[in-house]
Design an enzyme around this catalytic site. Structure first.
Site: not given
Length: 189
Positions: A6, A155
């Site tokens: 992400d 992430h």
């Protein structure tokens, strides 16, 4: 298990994640932030993500919390993000089957995403890499997050993610050696 990435694309961290995944033949789903796609170098990274066979997800235009937004405002953010991905790929209808709400705050966004043809994608297990880049702690968190049929979220954007990359570099080979397979997220997200 499914691996989702992400908050990018984000320069050297996204390139490092892609290098690592490519080295091991692992596919992930990248949930992309529209403003990051339009940032310098973002389009090149989106093209590489797609070219290397990774899934694409819409992660809204920014890191803003969509939880309290109106449907119209959410729609504007999601449409703009998908358009930016499409521009990067040279495809007016890019393959973006997934949507994940920033910060896991959904509000009306899941319904809007469905109306736009995207499946809301649960956050699954996270490793807390927005709080720390301590490699040892992230390795431990990543090992604990792995579940058969589960989703693990890491992430590549939103700040320095070099610790995340290092943790992946340690754990991904272990998982593969242990017989784990990386698959797309389940159809029900």
């Amino acid at each position: 298990m499914a691996l989702t990435v992400d908050d990018g694309p984000n320069g050297s961290d996204t390139r490092a994640v892609l290098d690592l995944l490519g080295e091991h033949g692992v596919r992930a789903t990248f949930c992309l932030v529209g403003s990051r796609v339009r940032a310098p170098g973002g389009a090149d990274l989106v093209r590489r993500i797609a070219r290397e066979g990774h899934g694409l997800g819409n992660h809204a235009w920014s890191y803003a919390d969509l939880g309290t937004w109106s449907s119209a405002r959410v729609r504007e953010s999601l449409v703009a993000t998908t358009a930016a991905i499409g521009e990067a790929l040279g495809d007016p209808r890019p393959p973006v089957p997934w949507f994940r709400a920033p910060n896991g705050s959904w509000g009306r966004s899941a319904g809007v995403a469905r109306e736009l043809g995207m499946r809301p994608l649960d956050v699954g297990a996270t490793i807390g890499d927005w709080l720390t880049q301590d490699v040892g702690g992230l390795v431990t968190a990543l090992r604990r997050a792995v579940r058969p049929g589960g989703i693990v979220t890491v992430h590549d954007g939103g700040g320095d993610r070099s610790g995340t990359v290092a943790a992946l570099a340690e754990v991904v080979p272990e998982l593969l050696a242990g017989g784990w397979r990386f698959t797309p997220p389940p159809a029900d997200g």
